[in-house]
Design a protein around this motif. Structure first.
Motif, PDB file in Angstrom:
ATOM      1  N   ALA A  37       0.846  -1.207   0.000  1.00  0.00           N
ATOM      2  CA  ALA A  37       0.000   0.000   0.000  1.00  0.00           C
ATOM      3  C   ALA A  37       0.877   1.252   0.000  1.00  0.00           C
ATOM      4  CB  ALA A  37      -0.929  -0.008   1.218  1.00  0.00           C
ATOM      5  N   LEU A  38       1.962   1.226   0.782  1.00  0.00           N
ATOM      6  CA  LEU A  38       2.840   2.395   0.844  1.00  0.00           C
ATOM      7  C   LEU A  38       3.570   2.603  -0.486  1.00  0.00           C
ATOM      8  CD1 LEU A  38       4.026   4.731   2.433  1.00  0.00           C
ATOM      9  CD2 LEU A  38       5.719   3.168   3.386  1.00  0.00           C
ATOM     10  N   ASP A  39       4.050   1.508  -1.077  1.00  0.00           N
ATOM     11  CA  ASP A  39       4.724   1.628  -2.386  1.00  0.00           C
ATOM     12  C   ASP A  39       3.798   2.282  -3.409  1.00  0.00           C
ATOM     13  OD1 ASP A  39       6.993   0.447  -1.404  1.00  0.00           O
ATOM     14  OD2 ASP A  39       6.543  -1.550  -2.199  1.00  0.00           O
ATOM     15  N   ARG A  40       2.582   1.813  -3.449  1.00  0.00           N
ATOM     16  CA  ARG A  40       1.646   2.369  -4.432  1.00  0.00           C
ATOM     17  C   ARG A  40       1.330   3.829  -4.125  1.00  0.00           C
ATOM     18  NH1 ARG A  40      -3.247  -1.554  -5.592  1.00  0.00           N
ATOM     19  NH2 ARG A  40      -3.655   0.179  -7.042  1.00  0.00           N
ATOM     20  N   ALA A  41       1.242   4.148  -2.841  1.00  0.00           N
ATOM     21  CA  ALA A  41       0.969   5.541  -2.463  1.00  0.00           C
ATOM     22  C   ALA A  41       2.144   6.447  -2.830  1.00  0.00           C
ATOM     23  CB  ALA A  41       0.658   5.634  -0.960  1.00  0.00           C
ATOM     24  N   ARG A  42       3.362   5.969  -2.609  1.00  0.00           N
ATOM     25  CA  ARG A  42       4.550   6.759  -2.969  1.00  0.00           C
ATOM     26  C   ARG A  42       4.551   7.057  -4.458  1.00  0.00           C
ATOM     27  NH1 ARG A  42       8.884   6.809   0.803  1.00  0.00           N
ATOM     28  NH2 ARG A  42       8.991   5.006   2.180  1.00  0.00           N
ATOM     29  N   GLU A  43       4.230   6.034  -5.245  1.00  0.00           N
ATOM     30  CA  GLU A  43       4.234   6.210  -6.689  1.00  0.00           C
ATOM     31  C   GLU A  43       3.165   7.221  -7.101  1.00  0.00           C
ATOM     32  OE1 GLU A  43       4.350   2.414  -8.726  1.00  0.00           O
ATOM     33  OE2 GLU A  43       3.673   3.453 -10.558  1.00  0.00           O
ATOM     34  N   ALA A  44       1.996   7.107  -6.487  1.00  0.00           N
ATOM     35  CA  ALA A  44       0.900   8.026  -6.829  1.00  0.00           C
ATOM     36  C   ALA A  44       1.221   9.451  -6.372  1.00  0.00           C
ATOM     37  CB  ALA A  44      -0.403   7.545  -6.195  1.00  0.00           C
ATOM     38  N   ALA A  45       1.984   9.574  -5.270  1.00  0.00           N
ATOM     39  CA  ALA A  45       2.238  10.901  -4.695  1.00  0.00           C
ATOM     40  C   ALA A  45       3.272  11.692  -5.485  1.00  0.00           C
ATOM     41  CB  ALA A  45       2.698  10.760  -3.242  1.00  0.00           C
ATOM     42  N   GLY A  46       4.122  10.992  -6.246  1.00  0.00           N
ATOM     43  CA  GLY A  46       5.169  11.698  -6.990  1.00  0.00           C
ATOM     44  C   GLY A  46       6.100  12.427  -6.048  1.00  0.00           C
ATOM     45  N   ASP A  47       6.271  13.709  -6.262  1.00  0.00           N
ATOM     46  CA  ASP A  47       7.178  14.485  -5.410  1.00  0.00           C
ATOM     47  C   ASP A  47       6.551  14.890  -4.079  1.00  0.00           C
ATOM     48  OD1 ASP A  47       9.164  14.358  -7.257  1.00  0.00           O
ATOM     49  OD2 ASP A  47       8.699  16.302  -8.190  1.00  0.00           O
ATOM     50  N   ARG A  48       5.249  14.724  -3.975  1.00  0.00           N
ATOM     51  CA  ARG A  48       4.613  15.132  -2.724  1.00  0.00           C
ATOM     52  C   ARG A  48       4.713  14.012  -1.679  1.00  0.00           C
ATOM     53  NH1 ARG A  48      -1.128  17.516  -3.819  1.00  0.00           N
ATOM     54  NH2 ARG A  48      -1.191  16.011  -5.539  1.00  0.00           N
ATOM     55  N   ASP A  49       4.185  14.290  -0.489  1.00  0.00           N
ATOM     56  CA  ASP A  49       4.352  13.362   0.633  1.00  0.00           C
ATOM     57  C   ASP A  49       3.195  12.363   0.703  1.00  0.00           C
ATOM     58  OD1 ASP A  49       6.646  14.756   1.298  1.00  0.00           O
ATOM     59  OD2 ASP A  49       5.609  16.078   2.707  1.00  0.00           O
ATOM     60  N   VAL A  50       3.434  11.295   1.444  1.00  0.00           N
ATOM     61  CA  VAL A  50       2.392  10.291   1.681  1.00  0.00           C
ATOM     62  C   VAL A  50       1.925  10.424   3.122  1.00  0.00           C
ATOM     63  CG1 VAL A  50       1.874   7.832   1.880  1.00  0.00           C
ATOM     64  CG2 VAL A  50       3.294   8.666  -0.016  1.00  0.00           C
ATOM     65  N   ARG A  51       0.628  10.557   3.285  1.00  0.00           N
ATOM     66  CA  ARG A  51       0.065  10.657   4.628  1.00  0.00           C
ATOM     67  C   ARG A  51      -0.535   9.317   5.049  1.00  0.00           C
ATOM     68  NH1 ARG A  51      -4.436  15.123   6.725  1.00  0.00           N
ATOM     69  NH2 ARG A  51      -4.561  14.336   8.872  1.00  0.00           N
ATOM     70  N   ILE A  52      -0.107   8.819   6.207  1.00  0.00           N
ATOM     71  CA  ILE A  52      -0.801   7.686   6.811  1.00  0.00           C
ATOM     72  C   ILE A  52      -1.984   8.306   7.561  1.00  0.00           C
ATOM     73  CG2 ILE A  52      -0.588   5.631   8.251  1.00  0.00           C
ATOM     74  CD1 ILE A  52       1.393   5.680   5.882  1.00  0.00           C
ATOM     75  N   ALA A  53      -3.173   8.141   6.982  1.00  0.00           N
ATOM     76  CA  ALA A  53      -4.320   8.912   7.472  1.00  0.00           C
ATOM     77  C   ALA A  53      -4.843   8.365   8.802  1.00  0.00           C
ATOM     78  CB  ALA A  53      -5.430   8.910   6.424  1.00  0.00           C
ATOM     79  N   GLY A  54      -4.709   7.046   9.024  1.00  0.00           N
ATOM     80  CA  GLY A  54      -5.223   6.427  10.251  1.00  0.00           C
ATOM     81  C   GLY A  54      -5.842   5.100   9.902  1.00  0.00           C
ATOM     82  N   GLY A  55      -6.522   4.469  10.874  1.00  0.00           N
ATOM     83  CA  GLY A  55      -6.621   4.866  12.267  1.00  0.00           C
ATOM     84  C   GLY A  55      -5.385   4.503  13.066  1.00  0.00           C
ATOM     85  N   GLY A  56      -5.576   4.484  14.373  1.00  0.00           N
ATOM     86  CA  GLY A  56      -4.472   4.241  15.278  1.00  0.00           C
ATOM     87  C   GLY A  56      -3.692   2.964  14.983  1.00  0.00           C
ATOM     88  N   ALA A  57      -4.402   1.862  14.736  1.00  0.00           N
ATOM     89  CA  ALA A  57      -3.728   0.575  14.535  1.00  0.00           C
ATOM     90  C   ALA A  57      -2.861   0.606  13.279  1.00  0.00           C
ATOM     91  CB  ALA A  57      -4.758  -0.548  14.443  1.00  0.00           C
ATOM     92  N   THR A  58      -3.351   1.264  12.256  1.00  0.00           N
ATOM     93  CA  THR A  58      -2.589   1.357  11.001  1.00  0.00           C
ATOM     94  C   THR A  58      -1.350   2.233  11.193  1.00  0.00           C
ATOM     95  OG1 THR A  58      -4.626   1.042   9.758  1.00  0.00           O
ATOM     96  CG2 THR A  58      -2.760   1.998   8.564  1.00  0.00           C
ATOM     97  N   ILE A  59      -1.513   3.322  11.883  1.00  0.00           N
ATOM     98  CA  ILE A  59      -0.375   4.202  12.172  1.00  0.00           C
ATOM     99  C   ILE A  59       0.692   3.442  12.947  1.00  0.00           C
ATOM    100  CG2 ILE A  59       0.302   6.140  13.647  1.00  0.00           C
ATOM    101  CD1 ILE A  59      -2.275   7.579  12.649  1.00  0.00           C
ATOM    102  N   VAL A  60       0.284   2.689  13.964  1.00  0.00           N
ATOM    103  CA  VAL A  60       1.243   1.936  14.781  1.00  0.00           C
ATOM    104  C   VAL A  60       1.967   0.884  13.948  1.00  0.00           C
ATOM    105  CG1 VAL A  60       1.368   0.182  16.617  1.00  0.00           C
ATOM    106  CG2 VAL A  60       0.233   2.376  17.046  1.00  0.00           C
ATOM    107  N   GLU A  61       1.247   0.229  13.035  1.00  0.00           N
ATOM    108  CA  GLU A  61       1.904  -0.764  12.170  1.00  0.00           C
ATOM    109  C   GLU A  61       3.015  -0.119  11.345  1.00  0.00           C
ATOM    110  OE1 GLU A  61       0.317  -4.372   9.799  1.00  0.00           O
ATOM    111  OE2 GLU A  61      -1.426  -3.112  10.253  1.00  0.00           O
ATOM    112  N   TYR A  62       2.723   1.025  10.768  1.00  0.00           N
ATOM    113  CA  TYR A  62       3.754   1.703   9.974  1.00  0.00           C
ATOM    114  C   TYR A  62       4.907   2.191  10.853  1.00  0.00           C
ATOM    115  CZ  TYR A  62       1.243   1.402   5.560  1.00  0.00           C
ATOM    116  OH  TYR A  62       0.661   0.926   4.419  1.00  0.00           O
TER     117      TYR A  62
END
Lengths: 206, 206
Positions: free
Chosen positions: B125-150
């Motif tokens: 999911a992060l790889d695909r988000a990085r590719e989609a974001a281009g030069d901009r940043d990737v935000r881990i939007a949530g929730g808490g459990a997902t943030i902790v995993e990253y």
């Protein structure tokens, strides 16, 4: 007017103020939590660790917190842990009222600290601390459960938290079991330093 | 260099970012947690709530956070709650990658938000988000459990927390279950406003 009732603690970013057991009090995360304190000139002087030390805002905050405190209140668990760890000249240099169920005679230490054991409730301990403090403030020294009891009863006027950039993951939470719906807070001061952020809030019941 | 991976949340002083159930999302404490957001001009514009609104530092921070975000990653529970609550024109206006176990076709919303459902793990999911974001940043939007995993996997570069002067007492904790010994933090920026304190930390594994 009588002095303010306050507490002042170091908290991890995830809300802990101490490890689960006092045996872990020298663990890495605990040391990181308190890292802003150890190099300060005031801390070193007060515990007679030697001359010198840092003298910036962190040091001023430690000194101001000490100087405003005319008496402290603490829970039994904090006293038990401290009794084993404090130097003979305990670092309070005022009267300290320990909320306990045990009757015990006052325990006088060199350097002006006297521990009084109060077995008739948190209100009584606070009344005695106010009287002993005179014009100065009363500090609820801890631990977490004692702080929450005073907060829930609307007996804390304000408090300061030094948030350290460390995660504990487990341990004793500052606000564990707080009656959140009864406690209203207002952010009154924010002071970032190199090591931590000092947040000060006013508290009242609602 | 690729963009930064970050998260940005509002947290109660006792460490909560949401109530236990999404039904409580309009409760008093939740509203107090988010109170710094609602009056801001950017928030009102982005959700098409009308013209006007506040324009101070809180507003700038909301706008900067939105503008730096080239793509978002979110957990399945956050998506499920949001699916019921977001307006038709969802407030992301970028690609959003939902970490899930379910296969589902992309879901395109008016206004530029497309939800992609990723069933092969948080790294993918992060790889695909990085590719989609281009030069901009990737935000881990949530929730808490997902943030902790990253966080636990060392995949978060930095994060911002808006600490509100409110206690929850119960709910979903930001750092619940974090592998605290693996995550090292550095305090990089503190910005107090009238309503909250914005704390920014750099994160790395140790």
């Amino acid at each position: 007017m009588a002095g303010t009732v306050f507490f002042s603690v170091s908290m991890s970013l995830d809300g802990f103020i101490a490890p689960e057991s006092s045996e872990e009090l020298m663990g890495q995360q605990w040391m990181e939590l308190q890292q802003w304190v150890f190099p300060q000139r005031f801390f070193r002087e007060n515990l007679k660790l030697g001359k010198g030390g840092e003298e910036g805002r962190d040091n001023d905050i430690l000194r101001e917190t000490f100087e405003r405190t005319g008496a402290s209140v603490m829970g039994r668990r904090m006293f038990d842990a401290g009794e084993r760890m404090w130097p003979e000249e305990a670092p309070f240099h005022t009267s300290v009222f320990v909320v306990t169920h045990e009757r015990r005679d006052p325990w006088e230490r060199p350097g002006g600290t006297t521990f009084h054991f109060v077995d008739d409730g948190i209100g009584s301990a606070l009344d005695r601390a106010r009287e002993a403090a005179g014009d100065r403030d009363v500090r609820i020294a801890g631990g977490g459960a004692t702080i929450v009891e005073y907060l829930d009863h609307g007996l804390v006027d304000e408090f300061s938290i030094a948030i350290s950039p460390v995660l504990f993951g487990a341990g004793i939470r500052l606000f564990e079991g707080v009656d959140a719906g009864r406690v209203a807070l207002e952010q009154v001061r924010v002071e970032p330093t190199q090591r931590v952020t000092h947040l000060t809030y006013a508290a009242r019941n609602r």
